[in-house]
Design a protein around this motif. Structure first.
Motif, PDB file in Angstrom:
ATOM      1  N   LYS A  96     -29.757   2.215 101.263  1.00  0.00           N
ATOM      2  CA  LYS A  96     -29.323   0.883 100.817  1.00  0.00           C
ATOM      3  C   LYS A  96     -29.783  -0.204 101.792  1.00  0.00           C
ATOM      4  O   LYS A  96     -29.310  -1.324 101.758  1.00  0.00           O
ATOM      5  CB  LYS A  96     -27.794   0.841 100.686  1.00  0.00           C
ATOM      6  CG  LYS A  96     -27.220   1.833  99.699  1.00  0.00           C
ATOM      7  CD  LYS A  96     -27.608   1.473  98.290  1.00  0.00           C
ATOM      8  CE  LYS A  96     -26.928   2.419  97.307  1.00  0.00           C
ATOM      9  NZ  LYS A  96     -27.284   2.106  95.936  1.00  0.00           N
ATOM     10  N   ASN A  97     -30.713   0.148 102.682  1.00  0.00           N
ATOM     11  CA  ASN A  97     -31.273  -0.770 103.678  1.00  0.00           C
ATOM     12  C   ASN A  97     -30.257  -1.270 104.691  1.00  0.00           C
ATOM     13  O   ASN A  97     -30.366  -2.384 105.207  1.00  0.00           O
ATOM     14  CB  ASN A  97     -31.982  -1.950 103.004  1.00  0.00           C
ATOM     15  CG  ASN A  97     -33.159  -1.485 102.181  1.00  0.00           C
ATOM     16  OD1 ASN A  97     -33.951  -0.671 102.644  1.00  0.00           O
ATOM     17  ND2 ASN A  97     -33.256  -1.977 100.964  1.00  0.00           N
ATOM     18  N   VAL A  98     -29.251  -0.449 104.974  1.00  0.00           N
ATOM     19  CA  VAL A  98     -28.287  -0.753 106.029  1.00  0.00           C
ATOM     20  C   VAL A  98     -28.748  -0.005 107.277  1.00  0.00           C
ATOM     21  O   VAL A  98     -28.900   1.216 107.255  1.00  0.00           O
ATOM     22  CB  VAL A  98     -26.855  -0.319 105.633  1.00  0.00           C
ATOM     23  CG1 VAL A  98     -25.890  -0.547 106.784  1.00  0.00           C
ATOM     24  CG2 VAL A  98     -26.396  -1.072 104.387  1.00  0.00           C
ATOM     25  N   ILE A  99     -28.989  -0.743 108.340  1.00  0.00           N
ATOM     26  CA  ILE A  99     -29.470  -0.146 109.587  1.00  0.00           C
ATOM     27  C   ILE A  99     -28.306   0.513 110.315  1.00  0.00           C
ATOM     28  O   ILE A  99     -27.253  -0.097 110.489  1.00  0.00           O
ATOM     29  CB  ILE A  99     -30.125  -1.217 110.478  1.00  0.00           C
ATOM     30  CG1 ILE A  99     -31.346  -1.800 109.771  1.00  0.00           C
ATOM     31  CG2 ILE A  99     -30.500  -0.638 111.841  1.00  0.00           C
ATOM     32  CD1 ILE A  99     -31.905  -3.040 110.423  1.00  0.00           C
ATOM     33  N   THR A 100     -28.507   1.763 110.718  1.00  0.00           N
ATOM     34  CA  THR A 100     -27.488   2.489 111.480  1.00  0.00           C
ATOM     35  C   THR A 100     -28.054   2.874 112.842  1.00  0.00           C
ATOM     36  O   THR A 100     -29.263   3.036 112.999  1.00  0.00           O
ATOM     37  CB  THR A 100     -27.032   3.769 110.748  1.00  0.00           C
ATOM     38  OG1 THR A 100     -28.143   4.650 110.631  1.00  0.00           O
ATOM     39  CG2 THR A 100     -26.467   3.452 109.370  1.00  0.00           C
ATOM     40  N   GLU A 101     -27.156   3.007 113.798  1.00  0.00           N
ATOM     41  CA  GLU A 101     -27.562   3.510 115.102  1.00  0.00           C
ATOM     42  C   GLU A 101     -27.740   5.026 115.006  1.00  0.00           C
ATOM     43  O   GLU A 101     -27.335   5.643 114.014  1.00  0.00           O
ATOM     44  CB  GLU A 101     -26.489   3.190 116.149  1.00  0.00           C
ATOM     45  CG  GLU A 101     -26.330   1.713 116.419  1.00  0.00           C
ATOM     46  CD  GLU A 101     -25.281   1.423 117.488  1.00  0.00           C
ATOM     47  OE1 GLU A 101     -24.676   2.367 118.047  1.00  0.00           O
ATOM     48  OE2 GLU A 101     -25.056   0.230 117.764  1.00  0.00           O
TER      49      GLU A 101
END
Length: 129
Positions: A96-101
């Protein structure tokens, strides 16, 4: 004794109501309980639940001031959500194009976790049960 029984809700003020509404409902999966527009305040209030439990009040206000959230600013540090499979949850967010660490392991509990942000930069955490 005060007699607190549980946390009732978390209130979040967003800068772009429609963007945050989509993020919390379509990406994170919260369900809308009620949506109210308060004309006198030019403000939306969106009540959200998770698995039938009332959890978040999402507010919009005209031109809210930015809040410092990182690094390690005083105040609310982050909001954490428990997941059963952190790899699957992280992969879903990334789709969903959410950047995660990167997924890390808590040195005390040995549980895995990662951080990401909501559309306004509020730090959110996934914590594997």
């Amino acid at each position: 004794m005060l007699g607190i029984e549980k946390i009732h809700h978390i209130a979040i003020i967003c800068s772009d109501y429609e963007r945050s509404k989509r993020f919390y409902t379509e990406i994170l999966g919260f369900e809308i309980v009620a949506e109210t527009y308060r004309q006198e305040r030019q403000s939306y209030k969106l009540d959200l639940s998770l698995a039938g439990q009332y959890v978040i009040e999402l507010f919009s206000f005209p031109a809210p001031p930015p809040r410092v959230s990182r690094p390690e600013a005083a105040g609310l540090r982050h909001l954490a959500f428990q997941v059963a499979d952190i790899e699957a949850a992280t992969a879903f967010l990334q789709e969903k194009n959410v950047i995660t660490e990167a997924i890390r392991t808590d040195e005390f509990t040995r549980k895995r976790f990662t951080f990401f942000s909501d559309p306004d930069g509020l730090p959110l955490e996934l914590y594997e049960k």
